[in-house]
Motif scaffolding. Structure first.
Motif, mmCIF file in Angstrom:
data_model
loop_
_atom_site.group_PDB
_atom_site.id
_atom_site.type_symbol
_atom_site.label_atom_id
_atom_site.label_comp_id
_atom_site.label_asym_id
_atom_site.label_seq_id
_atom_site.Cartn_x
_atom_site.Cartn_y
_atom_site.Cartn_z
ATOM 1 N N PHE A 185 1.452 -1.324 -0.258
ATOM 2 C CA PHE A 185 -0.168 0.170 0.232
ATOM 3 C C PHE A 185 0.878 1.243 0.042
ATOM 4 C CE2 PHE A 185 -2.568 2.857 2.890
ATOM 5 C CZ PHE A 185 -3.243 3.709 1.296
ATOM 6 N N PHE A 186 1.869 1.743 1.251
ATOM 7 C CA PHE A 186 2.868 2.018 0.924
ATOM 8 C C PHE A 186 3.531 2.738 -0.696
ATOM 9 C CE2 PHE A 186 2.254 1.650 5.371
ATOM 10 C CZ PHE A 186 2.333 2.886 5.451
ATOM 11 N N ILE A 187 3.747 1.768 -1.411
ATOM 12 C CA ILE A 187 4.005 1.422 -2.779
ATOM 13 C C ILE A 187 3.207 2.400 -3.781
ATOM 14 C CG2 ILE A 187 5.332 -0.122 -4.749
ATOM 15 C CD1 ILE A 187 5.981 -1.942 -2.868
ATOM 16 N N TYR A 188 2.343 1.988 -3.754
ATOM 17 C CA TYR A 188 1.002 2.566 -4.485
ATOM 18 C C TYR A 188 1.213 4.131 -3.820
ATOM 19 C CZ TYR A 188 -3.407 4.277 -6.248
ATOM 20 O OH TYR A 188 -4.312 4.661 -6.751
ATOM 21 N N LEU A 189 1.494 4.734 -2.694
ATOM 22 C CA LEU A 189 1.341 5.859 -2.224
ATOM 23 C C LEU A 189 2.414 6.629 -2.526
ATOM 24 C CD1 LEU A 189 0.054 6.044 1.876
ATOM 25 C CD2 LEU A 189 -0.794 5.987 -0.644
ATOM 26 N N ASN A 190 3.459 6.044 -2.791
ATOM 27 C CA ASN A 190 4.928 6.711 -3.630
ATOM 28 C C ASN A 190 4.552 6.544 -4.517
ATOM 29 O OD1 ASN A 190 7.471 7.066 -2.992
ATOM 30 N ND2 ASN A 190 8.290 5.427 -3.418
ATOM 31 N N GLU A 191 4.118 5.861 -5.453
ATOM 32 C CA GLU A 191 3.941 4.950 -7.334
ATOM 33 C C GLU A 191 2.979 5.666 -7.371
ATOM 34 O OE1 GLU A 191 6.703 4.104 -9.053
ATOM 35 O OE2 GLU A 191 7.755 3.797 -6.631
ATOM 36 N N ALA A 192 1.707 6.016 -7.109
ATOM 37 C CA ALA A 192 0.624 6.253 -7.954
ATOM 38 C C ALA A 192 0.524 5.709 -8.994
ATOM 39 C CB ALA A 192 0.608 7.759 -7.857
ATOM 40 N N SER A 193 0.664 4.282 -8.761
ATOM 41 C CA SER A 193 0.126 2.946 -9.626
ATOM 42 C C SER A 193 0.061 2.197 -9.717
ATOM 43 C CB SER A 193 1.663 3.564 -10.849
ATOM 44 O OG SER A 193 1.804 2.002 -11.933
ATOM 45 N N ILE A 194 -0.993 2.053 -10.353
ATOM 46 C CA ILE A 194 -1.860 -0.231 -9.445
ATOM 47 C C ILE A 194 -0.849 -0.712 -10.451
ATOM 48 C CG2 ILE A 194 -3.580 0.143 -11.252
ATOM 49 C CD1 ILE A 194 -3.971 -0.950 -7.488
ATOM 50 N N LEU A 195 -0.614 -0.748 -11.403
ATOM 51 C CA LEU A 195 0.026 -1.953 -12.226
ATOM 52 C C LEU A 195 1.759 -1.521 -11.332
ATOM 53 C CD1 LEU A 195 -0.630 -0.393 -15.254
ATOM 54 C CD2 LEU A 195 -1.380 -2.513 -14.376
ATOM 55 N N ILE A 196 2.398 -0.077 -11.642
ATOM 56 C CA ILE A 196 3.482 -0.758 -10.367
ATOM 57 C C ILE A 196 3.259 -1.675 -9.491
ATOM 58 C CG2 ILE A 196 5.126 0.383 -9.144
ATOM 59 C CD1 ILE A 196 5.123 2.630 -11.910
ATOM 60 N N THR A 197 2.807 -1.346 -8.663
ATOM 61 C CA THR A 197 2.185 -1.472 -6.903
ATOM 62 C C THR A 197 2.407 -3.606 -7.299
ATOM 63 O OG1 THR A 197 1.175 0.291 -6.000
ATOM 64 C CG2 THR A 197 0.430 -1.903 -5.104
ATOM 65 N N ILE A 198 0.744 -4.199 -8.018
ATOM 66 C CA ILE A 198 1.102 -5.255 -8.644
ATOM 67 C C ILE A 198 2.306 -5.610 -9.076
ATOM 68 C CG2 ILE A 198 -0.224 -6.596 -10.518
ATOM 69 C CD1 ILE A 198 -2.524 -5.130 -10.038
ATOM 70 N N ALA A 199 3.123 -5.186 -9.924
ATOM 71 C CA ALA A 199 4.500 -6.197 -9.868
ATOM 72 C C ALA A 199 5.014 -6.302 -9.119
ATOM 73 C CB ALA A 199 5.141 -4.731 -10.837
ATOM 74 N N TRP A 200 5.296 -5.081 -8.096
ATOM 75 C CA TRP A 200 5.856 -5.165 -6.568
ATOM 76 C C TRP A 200 5.428 -6.363 -6.059
ATOM 77 C CZ3 TRP A 200 10.936 -4.000 -5.232
ATOM 78 C CH2 TRP A 200 11.629 -3.329 -6.376
ATOM 79 N N LEU A 201 3.973 -6.619 -5.666
ATOM 80 C CA LEU A 201 3.489 -7.212 -4.967
ATOM 81 C C LEU A 201 3.326 -8.627 -4.734
ATOM 82 C CD1 LEU A 201 0.966 -7.585 -2.781
ATOM 83 C CD2 LEU A 201 -0.827 -7.024 -4.910
ATOM 84 N N ILE A 202 3.873 -8.552 -6.440
ATOM 85 C CA ILE A 202 3.621 -10.478 -6.895
ATOM 86 C C ILE A 202 4.549 -11.212 -5.818
ATOM 87 C CG2 ILE A 202 3.626 -12.177 -8.887
ATOM 88 C CD1 ILE A 202 1.512 -10.697 -10.141
ATOM 89 N N PRO A 203 6.042 -10.180 -6.160
ATOM 90 C CA PRO A 203 6.876 -11.026 -5.966
ATOM 91 C C PRO A 203 7.236 -11.202 -4.530
ATOM 92 C CG PRO A 203 7.757 -9.563 -7.700
ATOM 93 C CD PRO A 203 6.034 -9.298 -7.492
ATOM 94 N N THR A 204 6.949 -9.986 -3.191
ATOM 95 C CA THR A 204 6.691 -9.646 -2.453
ATOM 96 C C THR A 204 5.935 -11.254 -1.707
ATOM 97 O OG1 THR A 204 6.929 -7.204 -2.750
ATOM 98 C CG2 THR A 204 5.925 -8.282 -0.708
ATOM 99 N N LEU A 205 4.598 -11.255 -1.915
ATOM 100 C CA LEU A 205 3.680 -12.301 -1.153
ATOM 101 C C LEU A 205 4.724 -13.853 -1.827
ATOM 102 C CD1 LEU A 205 -0.113 -11.369 -2.677
ATOM 103 C CD2 LEU A 205 1.206 -11.001 -0.580
ATOM 104 N N ILE A 206 5.394 -13.801 -2.818
ATOM 105 C CA ILE A 206 6.095 -15.085 -3.017
ATOM 106 C C ILE A 206 7.237 -14.830 -2.399
ATOM 107 C CG2 ILE A 206 7.298 -16.385 -4.715
ATOM 108 C CD1 ILE A 206 5.192 -15.599 -6.526
#
Length: 100
Positions: free
Chosen positions: A57-78
């Motif tokens: 969520f902080f990544i989303y606040l910093n990047e303001a992009s849902i696509l970038i957030t998802i790109a970071w979210l997937i490897p984060t969850l793995i």
């Protein structure tokens, strides 16, 4: 502030090294079954993933992009907290700049 950035980088290297060591010495899936059989194991796992989602969520606040957030979210969850450490080191200036 550079001390914090270098400390985070050192933690990333140490944490990555320990992850490789643990992966080579124990079977992840067998260990996961053991941990998940315990109530505290499930609680700690839920806490981990809640924290990982919060960081994203902080990544989303910093990047303001849902696509970038998802790109970071997937490897984060793995991979877990190694990925947020990478993000923190790479985006240190913009993250800290929001608070100073």
């Amino acid at each position: 502030m550079e001390f914090v950035r270098w400390t985070a980088l050192a933690l990333l290297v140490l944490f990555s090294g320990y992850t490789v060591y643990a992966s080579r010495t124990e079977n992840f899936w067998r260990s996961l079954r053991t941990v998940m059989a315990l109530k505290w194991g499930r609680q700690v796992t839920a806490d981990l993933y809640l924290g990982l989602l919060l960081f994203n969520f902080f990544i989303y606040l910093n990047e303001a992009s849902i696509l970038i957030t998802i790109a970071w979210l997937i490897p984060t969850l793995i991979l877990g907290n190694i990925v947020p450490l990478v993000y923190f080191v790479l985006h240190f200036e913009s993250l800290v700049g929001r608070f100073l």
